[in-house]
Design an enzyme around this catalytic site. Structure first.
Site: not given
Ligand code: NI
Length: 134
Positions: A14, A33, A37, A39, A77-78, A123
């Site tokens: 995100h 952020c 990037h 998580h 997911d992904h 996160e």
């Molecule tokens: Ni983040």
């Protein structure tokens, strides 16, 4: 009252970016952020309920697992969250994500004997947000 929890994992990318403010303000508010990037998220879904007479479970956790997979993981997911249906108009902070997940899961897990109690969204190992629908 009994509380049962299923924990699941997903990985997503995100960027935190508010389209209504300037590039400079975005960098000032979101810092690193603001860049793309990823998580490794962990989600803990807790239900509150009473024993169901035939199974003697509150809810079979295999069923809760399937609901979380179908309603959440299959959609995030992904994925690049900012471009998903769920977050196309919502900045995907952990706070917004956990509230959106509540909205999606709450009607799906409800039974006569059980209701959604809380969702925790990690996160990182050290940071998580918990939402109880209040
Ligand atoms: Ni983040």
């Amino acid at each position: 009252m009994l509380y049962i929890t299923r924990k699941e994992h997903f990985s997503s990318s995100h960027k935190l970016d508010n389209p209504e403010i300037s590039r400079e303000q975005n960098v000032e508010i979101f810092g690193k952020c603001n860049n793309l990037h990823g998580h490794n998220y962990y989600i803990e879904v807790t239900l509150a309920g009473t024993i169901e007479s035939e199974s003697n479970y509150v809810m079979d956790l295999k069923i809760l697992k399937l609901i979380i997979h179908d309603e959440i993981l299959s959609k995030v997911d992904h994925k690049f969250l900012n471009e998903t249906e769920m977050f196309k108009n919502v900045i995907p902070t952990t706070e917004n994500m956990v509230m959106k997940f509540w909205e999606v899961l709450e009607p799906k897990v409800k039974r006569d004997n059980v209701r959604l109690y809380s969702i925790r969204l990690f996160e990182t190992e050290k940071n998580y947000v918990e939402y109880r629908g209040e």
